[in-house]
Motif scaffolding. Structure first.
Motif, mmCIF file in Angstrom:
data_model
loop_
_atom_site.group_PDB
_atom_site.id
_atom_site.type_symbol
_atom_site.label_atom_id
_atom_site.label_comp_id
_atom_site.label_asym_id
_atom_site.label_seq_id
_atom_site.Cartn_x
_atom_site.Cartn_y
_atom_site.Cartn_z
ATOM 1 N N PRO A 1 0.820 -1.211 0.000
ATOM 2 C CA PRO A 1 0.000 0.000 0.000
ATOM 3 C C PRO A 1 0.859 1.269 0.000
ATOM 4 O O PRO A 1 2.002 1.259 0.474
ATOM 5 C CB PRO A 1 -0.770 -0.118 1.319
ATOM 6 N N ALA A 2 0.305 2.350 -0.520
ATOM 7 C CA ALA A 2 0.994 3.641 -0.462
ATOM 8 C C ALA A 2 -0.017 4.770 -0.614
ATOM 9 O O ALA A 2 -1.020 4.638 -1.325
ATOM 10 C CB ALA A 2 2.062 3.753 -1.555
ATOM 11 N N ALA A 3 0.276 5.870 0.071
ATOM 12 C CA ALA A 3 -0.554 7.075 -0.025
ATOM 13 C C ALA A 3 0.337 8.284 -0.278
ATOM 14 O O ALA A 3 1.400 8.414 0.327
ATOM 15 C CB ALA A 3 -1.357 7.278 1.260
ATOM 16 N N LEU A 4 -0.104 9.140 -1.192
ATOM 17 C CA LEU A 4 0.549 10.425 -1.442
ATOM 18 C C LEU A 4 -0.487 11.503 -1.137
ATOM 19 O O LEU A 4 -1.227 11.956 -2.030
ATOM 20 C CB LEU A 4 1.019 10.549 -2.896
ATOM 21 N N PRO A 5 -0.587 11.929 0.129
ATOM 22 C CA PRO A 5 -1.668 12.838 0.527
ATOM 23 C C PRO A 5 -1.714 14.133 -0.266
ATOM 24 O O PRO A 5 -2.799 14.597 -0.636
ATOM 25 C CB PRO A 5 -1.363 13.096 2.013
ATOM 26 N N GLU A 6 -0.569 14.723 -0.539
ATOM 27 C CA GLU A 6 -0.567 16.015 -1.236
ATOM 28 C C GLU A 6 -0.952 15.883 -2.700
ATOM 29 O O GLU A 6 -1.377 16.856 -3.324
ATOM 30 C CB GLU A 6 0.797 16.687 -1.088
#
Length: 329
Positions: free
Chosen positions: A57-62
């Motif tokens: 999993p991965a998240a790039l909030p910006e």
């Protein structure tokens, strides 16, 4: 709720190499800037089937990107007439967690891995690089070839595989395809593939080195993506010792890559031998190549942020081109 279902053909159409390379530069930059939420991949063994489930999993909030890739590697599958690896990527809405798309993970992984190599090659290889040596003949090797030829004006490619028939098939498939030159040669040894090559790419599952430092040209740039377990080793220790080593993720390669773990355990190098992450070079917080004769090496095990960014590109293009099918869940 509607989700978009994207097949391997859909993903291939929605993830062109040049756009993928640009996306990988952004992914690596965000990772090295601390702008990504991404644990190391988790592993769930299925011992009785010689299998493993990997979750990435991965998240790039910006950037508003959130995705998870599920990969299974089942060692008994080839004898059953089934693929060794199955993969799927789920893209989610970062604002509410809803599933937006389910897409084929095999093609996405192949393209994004090649694109990562393309990004590193663009940053590290000499501008006048014109010859490429490829060790391996799989779709992953083909993807690397396309990526390298996208960022440099390559005139000749040489391919070595332990299976000569596979090497010839690879040459036939890739000759003149897109940015790849017509001059592709299947050669009979690793030495012939890498000798005088400006760029070398490895894509194998070998546990013993597939290239030898004495055969390498000064100033060569090496992309090593095959050894993703501590016991795997594509690159000989002498090459590692004499190279400027750059990683996709320092944490990942030091934990998983035998190309580095083995010479560290042998006392030949320390963890500090990893000079930088490729994102640090792209962000210009670290320097890369400093001379025409310097040997540079990009070591990648693959990281989930690559999948998240690739999934975002795929979904954007799929929506604009009306690819895939919409399903209610």
């Amino acid at each position: 709720m509607k989700i978009r279902i994207l097949s391997s053909d859909d993903v291939r159409k929605a993830l062109p190499m040049r756009e993928a390379i640009s996306g990988m530069k952004r992914a690596f930059s965000r990772l090295s800037s601390g702008m990504v939420e991404m644990p190391l991949r988790s592993r769930v063994p299925v011992t009785e089937q010689d299998g493993i489930l990997l979750t990435m999993p991965a998240a790039l909030p910006e950037d508003g990107e959130l995705a998870v890739k599920l990969v299974t590697v089942f060692g008994k599958n080839p004898s059953r007439g089934l693929p060794l690896i199955h993969a799927a990527v789920i893209a989610l809405d970062i604002n509410n967690g809803q599933i937006k798309a389910l897409m084929d993970g095999e093609v996405l992984t192949t393209v994004r891995t090649g694109a990562g190599v393309g990004a590193a090659t663009d940053i590290l290889a000499r501008e006048d690089a014109s010859t490429v040596g490829i060790i391996g003949s799989s779709k992953l090797a083909q993807s690397q070839m396309e990526a390298v030829c996208t960022v440099r004006s390559i005139k000749q490619v040489r391919i070595f595989s332990p299976n000569p028939e596979h090497a010839h098939q690879c040459a036939d498939i890739m000759s003149g395809k897109g940015p790849v030159p017509d001059d592709i040669r299947a050669v009979q040894s690793s030495r012939k593939a890498v000798k005088n090559a400006d760029i070398v790419c490895t894509a194998t599952t070998s546990t013993t080195p597939v290239i030898d430092f004495k055969n390498l040209k000064k100033g060569v740039h090496i992309n090593a993506v095959g050894a993703f377990k501590p016991e795997m080793q594509e690159i000989d220790a002498e090459t590692i010792v004499n190279s400027l080593v750059v990683a996709d993720s320092r944490e990942s390669v030091l934990a998983e890559a035998g190309d580095l773990v083995i010479p560290i355990n042998q006392g030949l190098i320390t963890q500090d031998h990893v000079h930088a992450e490729i994102g640090e070079l792209n962000n210009r917080t670290k320097t890369g190549r400093t001379s025409a004769e310097q040997i540079t090496l990009f070591k990648s095990c693959g990281v989930a942020v690559q999948d998240a960014v690739s999934a975002s590109i795929v979904l954007k293009n799929a929506e604009s081109e009306n690819l895939g099918t919409l399903a209610h869940i």
